[in-house]
Design a protein around this motif. Structure first.
Motif, mmCIF file in Angstrom:
data_model
loop_
_atom_site.group_PDB
_atom_site.id
_atom_site.type_symbol
_atom_site.label_atom_id
_atom_site.label_comp_id
_atom_site.label_asym_id
_atom_site.label_seq_id
_atom_site.Cartn_x
_atom_site.Cartn_y
_atom_site.Cartn_z
ATOM 1 N N GLU A 273 9.896 -36.916 -12.662
ATOM 2 C CA GLU A 273 8.948 -37.467 -11.682
ATOM 3 C C GLU A 273 9.902 -38.182 -10.521
ATOM 4 O O GLU A 273 9.246 -38.107 -9.352
ATOM 5 N N ARG B 166 11.658 -31.681 -17.996
ATOM 6 C CA ARG B 166 10.301 -32.027 -18.366
ATOM 7 C C ARG B 166 10.131 -31.165 -19.593
ATOM 8 O O ARG B 166 10.692 -30.190 -19.739
ATOM 9 N N ASP C 68 11.050 -41.656 -15.882
ATOM 10 C CA ASP C 68 11.115 -40.138 -15.978
ATOM 11 C C ASP C 68 11.900 -39.442 -15.115
ATOM 12 O O ASP C 68 11.923 -39.734 -14.018
#
Lengths: 212, 448
Positions: B443, A51, B440
């Motif tokens: 996620e 992320r 993603d």
């Protein structure tokens, strides 16, 4: 070896999570603990480059990973970061050995069956080499995931609740293995957990507070 | 392990859904290719045997039937035409006609048609060359096409008796005349001539003379050998020996010398006359119409009739193409659905591959390769099935029509099929691949 500065992250429509700075040396073991929902996994994903943080920086082996492009980051992670997840995932179509070879190949490391065999032997898995992953028990799967995380001699090993699915014996064994391996490879080990069984085993701890 | 091998392993990990996609693709590609192969061969047979013929004269009836019977030798004759009605066209000095080839059709040997004609059939129409022996010279001598020799095993010097009609039904053998004798075998021409037994017109008359032809149906559907009215009129005057005709309308050098020119045998009949014009002008344009309006003959334009036939076949053909196309589209959907469903199952392992160092591009490429592999597999199986199918079908068709059909050929259009198939596979895999590569990682992994 691993350093973070002013890291923060906000999920859409939720409060911002701010994280304390971390500075871990090579070969050190760290425990990251805190109550559920305090952002432990988020921090781990930020460190692993899964992320992008809203603010702040992550340095791994003196490299600021926010300067890397998406595919550069993928490769960098494959080569320098080993991650063990709470539940282990594999490419189901491949055998244990093929999964491990894939990990070497995707990180563009030379395929070394010797290294695979050595690690499998150390984790007492050599007889499962040609099995499909879903034929393995949960404990065995977790051990294969550890082999995979160690395989490319990463600088940083991240483990996200690696013991939550395991009984006491397996838990002890997995943590001992991770620590031994990290020391041997001179890698920084960070274990994220809310598992109190682990508290005594790690001298270095980062404690995240419930953010409000 | 490269991406290709990985894609392949992913496919065979789900063998049933893979099988369905591949089978559908095979079916679609196979059907399209089979139609292409069949169509190509039918068209090339029609083209090859057109032989520059501009007009065909026959008895009144269906013009298409006249063309099919006398040029392509696949339908029954409409009847016979008296020579006295076509004398003008047989005149070698006719201002418009370059070649006029008489045909007498009505008998067969083991299903191969025996054609009474003259050397212009060989020289002007099909450029046939003798491979063994010589051309027919006297009555009851024949020269046979390459395929006739191959299929019947007839060789030089062999004798055989013809049977009345055009189908090999083992009945109606002409037993009361001299047998035919094989004098020569032609080289293969790739045309309908390979399927024919050629003799002179007089031989056909001779076979049908001297015994009573009383009643007879069109297709040799009759009892015994009482024929009447079909093709060979009763005729007893059998006096053309010893005549030497000076005017030889044909180019053949070893021409039979005991033959009365056809044009003088006014009370005889033939089945059809094939005509090639010297040139095309407004007179030739109206020639067919004039004949149809002013005589008892039928004049048929082969190009027009064959185009009419294509038009008629075209409806069925385009229906089949549409069905095949729909199958290909359904199979593309099947590939799409199979990949898309698998994504749900595989999103963790794809996220994991990203964690291990695979870029988005690599994931995209892996899923696209899976779609391409499915379509390539279906494509290869489809092409093989089509060619084998064509070979099998060709054998049946060869028995029915005596034309060679084969699965051992490659038509240029098949490259288009390949291109189309690859594009279809690519297109079907595109959306799942994009979806997989843009998921993603964080996620996905948190979801577990």
């Amino acid at each position: 070896m691993l350093k973070t500065e002013n890291l923060s992250f906000a999920y859409q429509g939720e409060n911002k999570l701010s994280f304390p700075d971390i500075n871990c040396g090579a070969g050190q073991n760290w425990l990251l603990i805190g109550p559920s929902g305090c952002g432990k996994t988020t921090l781990l994903h930020l460190i692993g480059g899964l992320r992008k943080p809203q603010n702040g920086k992550v340095h791994i082996a003196n490299k600021d990973i926010s300067t890397l492009s998406s595919s550069q980051l993928d490769l960098f992670r494959g080569q320098n970061v080993g991650i063990v997840f709470q539940q282990s995932h594999f490419v189901k179509a491949l055998t244990v050995e093929e999964n491990l070879m894939l990990a070497q190949q995707l990180a563009r490391k030379p395929i070394s069956k010797d290294r695979i065999d050595t690690l499998l032997k150390r984790l007492k898995l050599e007889h499962k080499k040609n099995s499909k992953p879903d034929r393995l028990s949960v404990g065995e799967q977790q051990r294969v995931a550890i082999v995979r995380a160690l395989l490319n001699k990463p600088k940083v090993i991240l483990a996200d609740e690696p013991t939550s699915a395991l009984d006491d014996n397996n838990c002890q064994e997995v943590i001992t293995l991770l620590k031994a391996a990290a020391e041997e490879e001179k890698a920084t080990l960070i274990v994220v957990t809310h598992d109190n069984r682990l508290k005594e085993l790690f001298p270095n701890q980062i404690i995240l507070q419930q953010l409000r | 392990m490269n991406v290709l091998k990985l894609s392949w392993k992913n496919l065979i990990h789900r063998p049933l859904s893979m099988l369905l996609s591949v089978l559908l693709f095979t079916l679609g590609v196979g059907l399209i290719t089979l139609l292409i192969l069949l169509n190509k061969q039918i068209q090339s047979q029609f083209d090859k045997n057109q032989a520059g013929i501009n007009l065909v004269l026959g008895a009144k009836g269906s013009p298409l039937q006249v063309i099919l019977n006398s040029m392509y030798h696949i339908d029954a004759p409409t009847g016979n035409i008296p020579i006295k009605q076509i004398r003008a066209f047989l005149n070698p000095k006719h201002p418009l006609i370059a070649v006029a080839v008489p045909l007498s059709i009505g008998d067969n040997y083991k299903g191969f048609r025996i054609i009474g004609t003259n050397y212009s059939f060989v020289d002007s129409l099909y450029a046939g060359k003798i491979k063994e022996g010589v051309r027919w010279k006297k009555n009851m001598e024949v020269s046979i096409g390459a395929n006739v020799a191959l299929q019947t095993g007839l060789s030089i010097g062999d004798e055989f008796r013809s049977a009345h009609g055009l189908v090999n039904d083992g009945l109606n053998e002409h037993t009361d005349s001299e047998p035919f004798i094989v004098k020569g075998i032609f080289e293969p021409t790739g045309s309908v001539m390979d399927q024919l037994i050629l003799t002179n017109t007089e031989s056909i008359w001779e076979v049908h003379e001297g015994h009573s032809h009383e009643e007879e149906e069109e297709d040799g559907n009759h009892e015994g050998h009482d024929h009447e009215g079909h093709d060979h009129e009763d005729h007893t005057g059998h006096d053309h020996e010893g005549h030497n005709h000076e005017v030889d309308p044909h180019e053949g050098h070893d021409h039979p010398k005991d033959e009365i020119p056809l044009v003088e045998q006014v009370d005889k009949e033939i089945t059809a006359l094939l005509i090639r014009y010297k040139m095309r002008n407004f007179q030739t344009m109206s020639m067919g119409r004039n004949i149809n309006e002013n005589t008892d003959l039928l004049a048929a334009d082969p190009v027009y009739q064959i185009n009419r036939l294509y038009d008629m076949m075209g409806v069925g053909e385009s229906t089949l193409y549409t069905i095949a196309l729909i199958i290909v589209i359904v199979s593309a959907f099947s590939i799409f659905i199979s990949l898309f469903n698998a994504l749900k199952d595989r999103k963790y392992e794809m996220a994991l591959m990203r964690v291990m160092g695979a870029s988005r591009g690599k994931i995209l490429w892996m899923v696209i390769l899976e779609g391409l592999l499915l379509s390539v597999l279906g494509l290869i199986l489809g092409l093989i099935a089509a060619h084998i199918g064509m070979e099998v079908l060709g054998n049946y068709m060869q028995e029915a029509y005596r034309y060679p059909f084969t699965g051992k050929l490659w038509v240029q259009t098949e490259w288009l099929v390949i291109l189309f198939a690859l594009f279809t596979g690519l297109f079907a895999a595109l959306i799942p691949a994009i979806q997989a590569s843009t998921t993603d990682i964080s996620e996905t992994l948190t979801d577990s």
